[in-house]
Design a protein around this motif. Structure first.
Motif, PDB file in Angstrom:
ATOM      1  N   SER A  13       0.833  -1.209   0.000  1.00 28.82           N
ATOM      2  CA  SER A  13       0.000   0.000   0.000  1.00 28.82           C
ATOM      3  C   SER A  13       0.861   1.250   0.000  1.00 28.82           C
ATOM      4  O   SER A  13       0.568   2.231  -0.684  1.00 28.82           O
ATOM      5  N   PHE A  14       1.930   1.220   0.765  1.00 33.74           N
ATOM      6  CA  PHE A  14       2.825   2.369   0.904  1.00 33.74           C
ATOM      7  C   PHE A  14       3.655   2.587  -0.352  1.00 33.74           C
ATOM      8  O   PHE A  14       3.758   3.701  -0.876  1.00 33.74           O
ATOM      9  N   LYS A  15       4.205   1.500  -0.867  1.00 34.14           N
ATOM     10  CA  LYS A  15       5.191   1.607  -1.934  1.00 34.14           C
ATOM     11  C   LYS A  15       4.564   1.701  -3.319  1.00 34.14           C
ATOM     12  O   LYS A  15       5.016   2.482  -4.159  1.00 34.14           O
ATOM     13  N   HIS A  16       3.528   0.927  -3.553  1.00 40.33           N
ATOM     14  CA  HIS A  16       2.930   0.882  -4.882  1.00 40.33           C
ATOM     15  C   HIS A  16       1.516   1.443  -4.920  1.00 40.33           C
ATOM     16  O   HIS A  16       0.998   1.708  -5.998  1.00 40.33           O
ATOM     17  N   GLY A  17       0.891   1.584  -3.753  1.00 35.32           N
ATOM     18  CA  GLY A  17      -0.493   2.056  -3.717  1.00 35.32           C
ATOM     19  C   GLY A  17      -0.634   3.534  -3.440  1.00 35.32           C
ATOM     20  O   GLY A  17      -1.750   4.052  -3.347  1.00 35.32           O
ATOM     21  N   GLY A  18       0.479   4.245  -3.283  1.00 35.25           N
ATOM     22  CA  GLY A  18       0.411   5.670  -3.062  1.00 35.25           C
ATOM     23  C   GLY A  18      -0.048   6.084  -1.673  1.00 35.25           C
ATOM     24  O   GLY A  18      -0.331   7.261  -1.440  1.00 35.25           O
ATOM     25  N   ARG A  19      -0.076   5.137  -0.722  1.00 36.33           N
ATOM     26  CA  ARG A  19      -0.530   5.476   0.632  1.00 36.33           C
ATOM     27  C   ARG A  19       0.648   6.038   1.433  1.00 36.33           C
ATOM     28  O   ARG A  19       1.119   5.435   2.399  1.00 36.33           O
ATOM     29  N   ILE A  20       1.115   7.216   1.033  1.00 33.94           N
ATOM     30  CA  ILE A  20       2.322   7.757   1.662  1.00 33.94           C
ATOM     31  C   ILE A  20       2.081   8.165   3.111  1.00 33.94           C
ATOM     32  O   ILE A  20       3.036   8.324   3.866  1.00 33.94           O
ATOM     33  N   ALA A  21       0.816   8.332   3.510  1.00 34.16           N
ATOM     34  CA  ALA A  21       0.541   8.675   4.904  1.00 34.16           C
ATOM     35  C   ALA A  21       0.966   7.561   5.852  1.00 34.16           C
ATOM     36  O   ALA A  21       1.166   7.802   7.046  1.00 34.16           O
ATOM     37  N   LEU A  22       1.148   6.338   5.323  1.00 35.91           N
ATOM     38  CA  LEU A  22       1.601   5.228   6.164  1.00 35.91           C
ATOM     39  C   LEU A  22       3.034   5.445   6.659  1.00 35.91           C
ATOM     40  O   LEU A  22       3.464   4.793   7.610  1.00 35.91           O
ATOM     41  N   ALA A  23       3.771   6.343   6.028  1.00 36.25           N
ATOM     42  CA  ALA A  23       5.148   6.601   6.447  1.00 36.25           C
ATOM     43  C   ALA A  23       5.209   7.023   7.909  1.00 36.25           C
ATOM     44  O   ALA A  23       6.176   6.712   8.607  1.00 36.25           O
ATOM     45  N   ARG A  24       4.185   7.720   8.384  1.00 38.27           N
ATOM     46  CA  ARG A  24       4.195   8.199   9.759  1.00 38.27           C
ATOM     47  C   ARG A  24       4.189   7.029  10.744  1.00 38.27           C
ATOM     48  O   ARG A  24       5.002   6.969  11.667  1.00 38.27           O
ATOM     49  N   MET A  25       3.288   6.085  10.548  1.00 39.61           N
ATOM     50  CA  MET A  25       3.209   4.934  11.441  1.00 39.61           C
ATOM     51  C   MET A  25       4.436   4.029  11.291  1.00 39.61           C
ATOM     52  O   MET A  25       5.035   3.600  12.282  1.00 39.61           O
ATOM     53  N   MET A  26       4.823   3.746  10.050  1.00 44.36           N
ATOM     54  CA  MET A  26       5.950   2.857   9.812  1.00 44.36           C
ATOM     55  C   MET A  26       7.244   3.467  10.335  1.00 44.36           C
ATOM     56  O   MET A  26       8.063   2.781  10.952  1.00 44.36           O
ATOM     57  N   GLY A  27       7.425   4.764  10.107  1.00 46.55           N
ATOM     58  CA  GLY A  27       8.617   5.432  10.607  1.00 46.55           C
ATOM     59  C   GLY A  27       8.671   5.455  12.124  1.00 46.55           C
ATOM     60  O   GLY A  27       9.741   5.335  12.718  1.00 46.55           O
ATOM     61  N   ARG A  28       7.506   5.584  12.757  1.00 45.84           N
ATOM     62  CA  ARG A  28       7.457   5.579  14.223  1.00 45.84           C
ATOM     63  C   ARG A  28       7.890   4.232  14.778  1.00 45.84           C
ATOM     64  O   ARG A  28       8.636   4.159  15.762  1.00 45.84           O
TER      65      ARG A  28
ATOM     66  N   VAL B  40      23.512  10.680  10.900  1.00 45.36           N
ATOM     67  CA  VAL B  40      22.969  11.014   9.585  1.00 45.36           C
ATOM     68  C   VAL B  40      22.089   9.861   9.099  1.00 45.36           C
ATOM     69  O   VAL B  40      22.535   8.718   9.037  1.00 45.36           O
ATOM     70  N   LEU B  41      20.844  10.178   8.776  1.00 41.98           N
ATOM     71  CA  LEU B  41      19.915   9.209   8.203  1.00 41.98           C
ATOM     72  C   LEU B  41      20.005   9.286   6.683  1.00 41.98           C
ATOM     73  O   LEU B  41      19.833  10.358   6.105  1.00 41.98           O
ATOM     74  N   VAL B  42      20.287   8.148   6.050  1.00 39.45           N
ATOM     75  CA  VAL B  42      20.487   8.104   4.601  1.00 39.45           C
ATOM     76  C   VAL B  42      19.542   7.071   3.998  1.00 39.45           C
ATOM     77  O   VAL B  42      19.643   5.881   4.317  1.00 39.45           O
ATOM     78  N   PRO B  43      18.601   7.481   3.152  1.00 37.35           N
ATOM     79  CA  PRO B  43      17.709   6.499   2.533  1.00 37.35           C
ATOM     80  C   PRO B  43      18.389   5.748   1.390  1.00 37.35           C
ATOM     81  O   PRO B  43      19.264   6.291   0.711  1.00 37.35           O
ATOM     82  N   VAL B  44      17.976   4.504   1.199  1.00 35.15           N
ATOM     83  CA  VAL B  44      18.409   3.753   0.016  1.00 35.15           C
ATOM     84  C   VAL B  44      17.885   4.499  -1.209  1.00 35.15           C
ATOM     85  O   VAL B  44      16.703   4.850  -1.273  1.00 35.15           O
ATOM     86  N   PRO B  45      18.734   4.774  -2.186  1.00 35.65           N
ATOM     87  CA  PRO B  45      18.309   5.604  -3.324  1.00 35.65           C
ATOM     88  C   PRO B  45      17.526   4.812  -4.375  1.00 35.65           C
ATOM     89  O   PRO B  45      17.690   3.608  -4.527  1.00 35.65           O
ATOM     90  N   LEU B  46      16.693   5.538  -5.099  1.00 33.01           N
ATOM     91  CA  LEU B  46      16.062   5.030  -6.312  1.00 33.01           C
ATOM     92  C   LEU B  46      16.677   5.755  -7.500  1.00 33.01           C
ATOM     93  O   LEU B  46      17.119   6.903  -7.386  1.00 33.01           O
TER      94      LEU B  46
ATOM     95  N   TRP C 287      10.651   9.239 -10.867  1.00 30.75           N
ATOM     96  CA  TRP C 287       9.754   9.959 -11.775  1.00 30.75           C
ATOM     97  C   TRP C 287       8.462   9.169 -11.995  1.00 30.75           C
ATOM     98  O   TRP C 287       7.374   9.749 -11.987  1.00 30.75           O
ATOM     99  N   ARG C 288       8.565   7.848 -12.162  1.00 27.57           N
ATOM    100  CA  ARG C 288       7.370   7.035 -12.380  1.00 27.57           C
ATOM    101  C   ARG C 288       6.528   6.909 -11.117  1.00 27.57           C
ATOM    102  O   ARG C 288       5.302   6.995 -11.159  1.00 27.57           O
ATOM    103  N   ARG C 289       7.192   6.701  -9.979  1.00 33.74           N
ATOM    104  CA  ARG C 289       6.464   6.465  -8.731  1.00 33.74           C
ATOM    105  C   ARG C 289       6.033   7.762  -8.075  1.00 33.74           C
ATOM    106  O   ARG C 289       5.003   7.824  -7.409  1.00 33.74           O
ATOM    107  N   GLY C 290       6.844   8.778  -8.207  1.00 30.34           N
ATOM    108  CA  GLY C 290       6.525  10.067  -7.627  1.00 30.34           C
ATOM    109  C   GLY C 290       7.195  10.337  -6.293  1.00 30.34           C
ATOM    110  O   GLY C 290       7.163  11.465  -5.793  1.00 30.34           O
TER     111      GLY C 290
ATOM    112  N   SER D 221      11.776   5.125   0.832  1.00 36.30           N
ATOM    113  CA  SER D 221      12.803   5.120   1.877  1.00 36.30           C
ATOM    114  C   SER D 221      13.097   6.538   2.356  1.00 36.30           C
ATOM    115  O   SER D 221      13.372   6.762   3.535  1.00 36.30           O
ATOM    116  N   GLY D 222      13.014   7.508   1.445  1.00 40.38           N
ATOM    117  CA  GLY D 222      13.205   8.892   1.825  1.00 40.38           C
ATOM    118  C   GLY D 222      12.103   9.386   2.752  1.00 40.38           C
ATOM    119  O   GLY D 222      12.362  10.136   3.700  1.00 40.38           O
ATOM    120  N   LEU D 223      10.861   8.959   2.493  1.00 41.85           N
ATOM    121  CA  LEU D 223       9.751   9.344   3.365  1.00 41.85           C
ATOM    122  C   LEU D 223       9.937   8.754   4.768  1.00 41.85           C
ATOM    123  O   LEU D 223       9.680   9.429   5.770  1.00 41.85           O
TER     124      LEU D 223
END
Length: 274
Positions: free
Chosen positions: A100-115, A129-135, A141-144, A148-150
């Motif tokens: 849901s988070f990664k492919h479904g656009g449910r970016i609001a889940l980042a708050r719970m998952m990050g917590r 330093v927090l470093v996300p795995v890069p895309l 561009w395709r995903r928006g 990992s950054g979120l």
């Protein structure tokens, strides 16, 4: 209370009226816009002791809750990372959340998952330093967004550690890693990840936490780890929301390693999925 917090509190009743809170896994009604229902919380496989003192791999319960021995892989070869902090083990429940988070656009889940990830990491030095795995830029561009950054941004908000979203860059648009073994993954990733010019300045001599949504075979994390250590990071911990492990775990059915990348690259059932 800050102005954004006051505005958020004032708008909450209208948001809840327009978008009634629902559990992202089962759809049941919730009291707030964040979190899961009790039944779905119970389905998450949260790491507990006993576990490997170096990589958090689950160990037999017979070893006792207070023991911190090393697992066989870590005894065979000492890991280069400084620990793995996984919020959950990868099973059907965590897979649905990541889908849901990664492919479904449910970016609001980042708050719970990050917590959950921040709780597993524990207190962090503000200089960490927090470093996300890069895309690769074409995938962003395709995903928006880079999931990992979120997550890294949310962990930074909770812990006050600094996040450098562009510390690593993926220079090659690698193919989907779904269905590939560790050696094949490592070969596909070879030379594809490097530290950016800004990253060189920001990670030098510092403790780094590498952030990802799912840790599968570890090949991607290893490629990032190699780049970070080579270019001056003091040490690197790995933080992920879900970690793939093999074998049955009491009362919770993990997703087998050969299915692990149904989620990380393409949803299961999508044409071309591994």
């Amino acid at each position: 209370m800050s102005l954004p917090s006051r505005l958020s509190g004032a708008l909450k009743p209208m948001i809840d009226l327009a978008y009634p809170p629902r559990c992202p896994l089962c759809g049941d009604a919730l009291g707030t816009q964040e979190g899961l229902c009790l039944d779905c919380w119970a389905q998450l496989d949260i790491p507990v002791a006993p576990q490997c003192g170096a990589c958090q791999r689950p160990l037999p319960a017979s070893l006792g809750m207070d023991d911190a021995p090393l697992c066989a892989p870590c005894m065979k070869e000492a890991p280069r990372h400084s620990g793995i902090a996984a919020a959950t083990f990868y099973n059907d429940a965590s897979r649905k959340l990541v889908l849901s988070f990664k492919h479904g656009g449910r970016i609001a889940l980042a708050r719970m998952m990050g917590r959950l990830m921040a709780a597993r990491l524990g207190p962090l030095d503000p200089e960490t330093v927090l470093v996300p795995v890069p895309l690769h830029r074409w995938r962003i561009w395709r995903r928006g967004y880079n999931q990992s950054g979120l997550l890294a941004t949310e962990i930074a908000r909770i812990t006050d550690a600094r996040v450098v979203l562009d510390a690593l860059e993926r220079t090659v648009a690698t193919p989907s890693l779904g269905g590939l073994g560790r050696q094949a993954r490592s070969k596909a990733l070879q030379g594809s990840i490097r530290v950016s010019a800004r990253g060189l300045r920001m990670i030098a001599g510092r403790r780094v936490v590498l952030v990802d949504d799912v840790m599968t075979s570890g090949a991607t994390a290893d490629a990032c780890l190699t780049a970070l250590l080579k270019d001056g990071a003091h040490d690197v911990r790995i933080a992920c929301f879900a970690r793939v492990v093999d074998g049955e775990r009491g009362g919770s059915r993990p997703v087998a390693a050969d299915r692990e990348n149904e989620t990380p690259e393409v949803p299961f059932g999508t044409p071309g999925a591994a």
